[in-house]
Every structure is written in C-alpha cells, then in structure tokens.
Design an enzyme around this catalytic site. Structure first.
Site, mmCIF file in Angstrom:
data_model
loop_
_atom_site.group_PDB
_atom_site.id
_atom_site.type_symbol
_atom_site.label_atom_id
_atom_site.label_comp_id
_atom_site.label_asym_id
_atom_site.label_seq_id
_atom_site.Cartn_x
_atom_site.Cartn_y
_atom_site.Cartn_z
ATOM 1 N N ARG B 299 0.868 -1.179 0.000
ATOM 2 C CA ARG B 299 0.000 0.000 0.000
ATOM 3 C C ARG B 299 0.901 1.224 0.000
ATOM 4 O O ARG B 299 1.779 1.338 0.849
ATOM 5 C CB ARG B 299 -0.853 0.034 1.268
ATOM 6 C CG ARG B 299 -1.775 -1.145 1.444
ATOM 7 C CD ARG B 299 -2.606 -0.936 2.714
ATOM 8 N NE ARG B 299 -3.640 -1.922 2.833
ATOM 9 C CZ ARG B 299 -3.557 -2.983 3.634
ATOM 10 N NH1 ARG B 299 -2.483 -3.151 4.372
ATOM 11 N NH2 ARG B 299 -4.547 -3.835 3.703
ATOM 12 N N ARG B 335 0.233 -1.426 -5.074
ATOM 13 C CA ARG B 335 -1.081 -0.845 -5.317
ATOM 14 C C ARG B 335 -0.901 0.654 -5.522
ATOM 15 O O ARG B 335 -0.278 1.321 -4.687
ATOM 16 C CB ARG B 335 -2.026 -1.099 -4.132
ATOM 17 C CG ARG B 335 -3.444 -0.612 -4.422
ATOM 18 C CD ARG B 335 -4.396 -0.941 -3.302
ATOM 19 N NE ARG B 335 -4.123 -0.130 -2.119
ATOM 20 C CZ ARG B 335 -4.786 -0.260 -0.972
ATOM 21 N NH1 ARG B 335 -5.730 -1.157 -0.849
ATOM 22 N NH2 ARG B 335 -4.485 0.515 0.054
ATOM 23 N N GLU B 429 -13.491 -4.223 -5.545
ATOM 24 C CA GLU B 429 -13.970 -3.874 -4.207
ATOM 25 C C GLU B 429 -15.280 -3.101 -4.244
ATOM 26 O O GLU B 429 -15.908 -2.875 -3.228
ATOM 27 C CB GLU B 429 -12.904 -3.094 -3.434
ATOM 28 C CG GLU B 429 -12.395 -1.853 -4.142
ATOM 29 C CD GLU B 429 -11.081 -1.322 -3.564
ATOM 30 O OE1 GLU B 429 -10.917 -1.376 -2.341
ATOM 31 O OE2 GLU B 429 -10.229 -0.866 -4.353
ATOM 32 N N ASN B 452 -11.999 -5.831 2.441
ATOM 33 C CA ASN B 452 -12.394 -4.818 3.428
ATOM 34 C C ASN B 452 -13.456 -3.879 2.869
ATOM 35 O O ASN B 452 -14.504 -3.677 3.472
ATOM 36 C CB ASN B 452 -11.187 -3.978 3.859
ATOM 37 C CG ASN B 452 -10.174 -4.794 4.634
ATOM 38 O OD1 ASN B 452 -10.367 -5.978 4.836
ATOM 39 N ND2 ASN B 452 -9.102 -4.161 5.053
ATOM 40 N N ARG B 463 -17.457 -0.346 8.517
ATOM 41 C CA ARG B 463 -16.834 -1.397 9.338
ATOM 42 C C ARG B 463 -16.346 -0.880 10.680
ATOM 43 O O ARG B 463 -16.031 -1.655 11.570
ATOM 44 C CB ARG B 463 -15.702 -2.058 8.570
ATOM 45 C CG ARG B 463 -14.586 -1.120 8.255
ATOM 46 C CD ARG B 463 -13.532 -1.749 7.411
ATOM 47 N NE ARG B 463 -12.971 -0.687 6.566
ATOM 48 C CZ ARG B 463 -11.948 -0.813 5.782
ATOM 49 N NH1 ARG B 463 -11.370 -1.945 5.662
ATOM 50 N NH2 ARG B 463 -11.492 0.189 5.073
ATOM 51 N N CYS B 499 -7.115 -10.031 -1.156
ATOM 52 C CA CYS B 499 -6.321 -9.218 -0.244
ATOM 53 C C CYS B 499 -7.306 -8.483 0.653
ATOM 54 O O CYS B 499 -8.392 -8.131 0.248
ATOM 55 C CB CYS B 499 -5.400 -8.260 -0.981
ATOM 56 S SG CYS B 499 -6.233 -7.032 -1.975
#
Lengths: 88, 581
Positions: B299, B335, B429, B452, B463, B499
């Site tokens: 990241r 990423r 995502e 996520n 979350r 991931c």
C-alpha cells in the site's frame, strides 16, 4: 517597493515551501510583507506565511521596505518561480 | 494484586521492562499570576527555554545516529523556524506583560490560538503540521521547567509511555534496541506510529486512555502486545504466571517460525500462494521472517502521506526498489495510490462522504501527473532490477476506468519499454466491479478481491461502526455469494487473489481454497498459521464445504459450519488459534 507574483508550485505555500521562503526573507534587512486574500503577513515569520494559506494559482503581493528591498523581491520571486525546489 | 489495563494491541510481542515517561499529557500546564517585577524574569526564562529548544532540535538534525531521512530534516527545519519565529515570541511576551501570567501559560495560550486558526485551513499538509505545534509547545514547556532529556534517559529494557508519540520520536527512541515496548493514551492500529512499531517488531498497545498519568517512571510492567494488556504491580505469584505467559508466547513464536517454512498448499497438492500486505518497506523483514511467498500488496499511502508533500519520482523509485532488491522475492505487487478527498484536503473538494468519493483510481485519473509519476518510478525499478512488478489499481467501478488507466500505463511505458516486467491487475472492491468482473478481467492480467471495502459496500455498513458488528460479518451469505460470483465470472484463465483482512481469517480459508483462489495476501504475522492450516486441508473437502455454505440462509449457520470444520481438521495450529493474530 511592491510586486505581484503568482504561486505556481502544486502544493502552494504549505509547511515546506513556507520554510524555504522564510529562510530567504530572513537574509535581508528590509521589512518584507506578503498581502494575499486580504491578509497582510510578515514574510519573515513562518506563522505569518502559513496563515495566508496561499494555494497554487494564488496571486500574492510582495512588499519590501528598506535598503535591500530590490534584491529581496528578486530573490523571493526566484524562489517562488523555482517552485521552492519541488520537482513539479 | 496486580493492576491491568486493556487497550488496542497494535504490534505483537511480549515484554517486561521499566517505565520511561516520555511526555506528560498536554493539558497539565499550570496558570500562575506573576507580579510586575517578575515580568523581566519570566521573559528571560522563556527566551532561555526557546534557545535551549532550538539547540535540541538542531542537535537532533546534526546527529545522524537516528538515520534521519530528508523528509525528517524538512520537519525539523520547520520546527526550528517556528521556534525562531518573531511573531510567536512577541505575542507570548506581550501576553506575559499584559496578562501578568507565567511563560508556560502564555505560550500554551498563544499556541492553542494559532493551532485553532490553522485548523480552519483546509490543507492536509497544514493539518499534519498542527501536531508539530504541540510537540514544539511541549519542548519549550519542558525546558521552562528545567527538566531535560536526562530525566528520561533510556536504559535497557525500557517501556516508552506517552500520551501520544510522534512517528519521529518513535524512530528516534526505538532504533537502539533498548526500548522493548510502547504504550500510549491515544492512537490506533492504523496510526503511523503503530506502523513503525510493527516494522521494528516492538510490542505496542495504544488507546490506553490515561496510562501516561497512571504509570510512574521506573515502575515495572508487562506489555502483552498479543492481547493488548499492560499489567503492573504484580506480586510474586503473578510474576510466575506472567513468566509462564512469556514462555507460552515464545513457544507461539517458535511455532510460527516453524510454520512459516511451509509452502502454501493443501494436503492434496493444490497451491495457494500466501503473501504479505505491507504499508512501509521496512516491514519487508517481518514479511520474510514469517514466510511470505511474495509481497501481495504494497500500500503506497504511507509513503504519500508521511511527509508534508507528495514523494518525488526519485523518492518513490528508491522506496519501490527495496521491494525487489531483498533477493527474496522475484516479483512484488504495488497498489497505486488509494487515497481520497478525506485525506487530501488541498484539492479544494468538500466531500460529505469520502468513502464514496474521489479516491483510488478516480483520484489518479483526475490527477494524471501524480499517477504518471508513480508509474514512472515503478517502471524505473522494473528496468533496473529486471524483475516483475504487478501494478494493482484500486477502486475500479467500470470498464472506462480500466481502459483509461491502461492507456496511461502504455503511454508512460513508452519511455521505458519494460512491458515484459510488469502486469496490471485491478482490485475488485465495488459492487459494480464485482458484477462486471468477467468484462474487467478481459482487460487486465490479474484480479484481486479487496474484501475490506467490498464487505463495506455490499452490506452498506461502515466497518468501524460498533453498532453494526453483527451485520459486518465475513459469513454473511451475500458476501460469500458475491465472492463466488466474482471467481466464477473471472473463470480459471486469470490469476485471482484475495487481499484484505478476510484473507487472514482462518474460518474463511476453506472457502477460498474451495473456490480455487490462487493467492491470499495478508498481514505478515498471520501467514504461518494460514500456511499451517492450509497444509491440513484438502481442496476436495473445501469444495464440499463451499457448497454447504452456499445453501445456508444465515450468517450464524455458515460461521458454525466453518468453525466445526476447522476445529475438526486443524490440529497443528489449533493451540495458536486462541491468539488474535
């Protein structure tokens, strides 16, 4: 002596750029001010410059009063035009 | 009887050491009226303290023992300029004279007002520097009191305790291996300080509220960075208990290291690569230690936000190069910047809902120069190392974005001609990308599911909202169905990975194996357990479990089935599963 100048570095007068500017202004005897967004700031003070929050594209007015005002303004214009040494 | 306090475990490990209080909470500046004939003395005290503070920061700059990087020097320069600032000094002096108050209070007052002014400036660089105001104020106040650095001289086996710890202080104090643990009142797992603690393998607990007021210097305490518990005032018996806990953790780490040597495969030979997600390149060491079979996702946000400006192409190049010159990995996944309006306020974008705003690829496509700079740095590494980099594009929601990004990547590559050394993938995502997974996969080399955000968007649930923790479950039928659907849509032609935190969830592991994922990428510490569990499962059994779960209507049923399955099958890693790792 007053001159207009445009902030052209991407991030504007953020912390690092302001640091560079103050390091330049403090070399001169003249009193130096920057007028921008209706605020007049002492250009030898990092807190003063930060309070302007001048972003990219903003036109500022550099005002120098004193014996070395011309050199001061030239140096300030140069560091602004050099984008404070930032790569882009 | 011992006293214990629970916070958030942000960096694993266990230690026993003596408390070093780094700085007191910020609020304890006392207001004291002074007499007129004390004004001169008070101003003099202030000036001496400011001079001393400037000397200290300058020393820090000169002393290269701390391995300061150029961005750290910039921050120190900024600190020095504020300390030398005429306006600041004159306002504080004015305040002492007018209000007849002590220098500490006057300084605190002026700095508080200044930081309030700056808090209104919508510029992330400025916002990050706000913290510097506090550190500067604290330094001067400390010097006004005549206390100095010797009062917290760091001896061996120290536990640093602070209200809040800046990333700079963490680096400064923790690189000599004398600091064995970190405790702070504030902060959480995603703070920069937590990331640094993890990369240095120092156990750390944060969000302990007023721990910096509770513990006394020199007091001895146990830091349990597995459970997030700090324990002190232990009696003899409790000490024995704690020592056996230490033994337990040593055994745990030994087991982990043993498991880390395994290959990521099932007992019937299906290969599932187990890789590491990292946030800073100094985490590479722990990724290697825990047996990562590659870097599944680097990241880049920390790199972009840890300074008061974005990194230059050179700085990015130097950083990305570290991923490949360890000799451990033949390829790495980077990423591209996944950052949005919530973090970059100088965009002049007021976003009422940054999670649904201009972020990820949307930001990169709106700021092509920043995107290109990142790509150029990546391509330079490809050219120099001649190893493969997988470029992972976050927050894709339609084909247009993929095509546009591909065009920019192709165009940028013309200066480097390294097409043999990179591949392009997208993070699925958003629900939109999940639905379009088959078409999207036609335009890229590989697919990664970012669980996520996918969970958050599929369930329309934040979350971090504690009220929604029942809803935010990995085992919601909708979640499992969408993951299966993505896998089916992508088919077996394209490499596909998971991931996100769900990749390290042992109960979800049979699902990922059964669905035929090629790779799981997770935090380094989870790798050994997942590898061990994987080696005890067979892909045929996992396929059956997937079908059983797909027939279930409720999250609790699915969770129950998976729990029973794992409990029955997993033997070697069973005693490690009680730890939250």
């Amino acid at each position: 002596m007053i001159e207009k100048c445009k902030i052209i570095n991407k991030l504007g007068l953020h912390a690092r750029a302001s640091s560079k500017l103050v390091q330049v202004t403090n070399k001169f005897e003249s009193e130096i001010f920057i007028n921008c967004n209706g605020i007049r700031a002492n250009a030898k003070s990092i807190l003063g410059i930060l309070s302007l929050a001048a972003s990219c594209g903003t036109t500022i007015e550099v005002e120098a009063i004193g014996s070395d005002c011309k050199e001061a303004i030239n140096s300030i214009k140069k560091v602004i035009e050099d984008k404070f040494g930032e790569k882009e | 009887m011992s006293i214990e306090k629970k916070g958030i475990a942000v960096s694993h490990g266990f230690c026993y050491g003596s408390i070093v209080l780094l700085n007191k909470a910020r609020t304890i500046v006392e207001k004291r009226k002074i007499k007129k004939n004390e004004i001169f003395n008070e101003i003099n005290r202030l000036q001496v303290a400011v001079e001393k503070s400037i000397d200290e920061v300058s020393d820090l700059k000169i002393n290269s023992d701390y391995g300061l990087k150029s961005e750290h020097i910039d921050i120190l320069d900024f600190n020095i300029l504020i300390l030398e600032d005429e306006i600041l000094a004159s306002e504080v002096i004015q305040k002492i004279k007018n209000d007849l108050i002590n220098a500490e209070w006057a300084l605190n007052d002026v700095l508080t007002n200044k930081s309030k002014n700056f808090a209104n400036i919508k510029d992330i660089y400025m916002q990050e520097r706000l913290a510097d105001f506090y550190y500067i104020g604290e330094r001067i106040v400390k010097n006004l009191r005549g206390a100095n650095d010797h009062s917290f001289e760091i001896k061996n086996n120290s536990i640093l305790v602070a209200h809040d710890l800046s990333p700079i202080d963490t680096l400064k104090y923790c690189q000599n291996e004398k600091v064995k643990g970190i405790l702070t009142d504030l902060g959480g797992a995603t703070s920069h300080t937590a990331i640094i603690a993890r990369s240095l393998s120092i156990p750390a607990i944060m969000s302990l509220h007023n721990i910096s007021h509770t513990l006394k210097p020199g007091q001895r305490a146990y830091v349990d960075g597995y459970k997030g518990i700090v324990t002190w005032k232990t009696n003899k018996e409790e000490k024995i208990q704690m020592e056996s806990l230490r033994e337990e953790y040593l055994l745990l780490e030994e087991n982990l290291l043993e498991f880390s040597k395994l290959t990521g495969q099932t007992n019937d030979g299906a290969l599932v690569s187990v890789k590491a997600n990292i946030e800073i390149t100094s985490e590479l060491n722990s990724a290697i230690r825990y047996g990562a079979e590659g870097i599944g996702m680097y990241r880049t946000e920390f790199l972009f936000t840890s300074k008061d400006r974005f990194p230059t192409e050179d700085e990015q190049f130097e950083d990305y190069k570290k991923l490949l010159n360890t000799n451990h990995f033949d390829e790495a996944t980077i990423r591209t910047l996944d950052i949005g309006g919530d973090k970059i306020k100088n965009l002049n974008i007021e976003e009422s809902n940054p999670a649904l705003g201009l972020r990820g690829i949307r930001y990169s496509l709106a700021n092509i120069d920043i995107f290109e700079r990142q790509l150029r740095a990546i391509f330079r590494v490809c050219a120099e190392e001649e190893k493969k980099i997988r470029i992972l594009l976050p927050m894709i929601s339609n084909i247009d974005e993929v095509i546009k990004a591909n065009e920019i990547i192709d165009q940028t590559n013309k200066d480097f001609m390294v097409s043999d050394f990179y591949t392009i993938g997208v993070v699925i995502e958003t629900p939109s990308a999940a639905i379009l997974a088959d078409e999207i996969s036609n335009h890229v080399d590989f697919i990664s599911i970012g669980t996520n955000d996918l969970l958050q968007y599929i369930l329309a649930a934040d979350r971090t909202n504690e009220n929604l923790s029942n809803l935010m479950s990995y085992y919601q039928p909708s979640v499992i169905k969408i993951i299966k659907q993505i896998k089916d849509n992508v088919g077996n032609q394209k490499y596909i990975s998971i991931c996100g935190e769900m990749a390290s969830d042992i109960l979800s592991l049979p699902l990922f194996i059964g669905l035929g994922f090629n790779e799981l990428s997770m935090n380094s510490h989870s790798i050994p357990i997942i590898k061990s569990a994987m080696n005890e499962l067979s892909s045929s059994e996992c396929k059956e479990i997937v079908n059983t779960c797909l027939d279930c209507k409720k999250a609790v049923e699915i969770e129950e089935i998976l729990r029973k399955f794992i409990n029955d099958k997993i033997l070697k890693a069973k005693n490690l599963m009680k730890y939250e790792i």
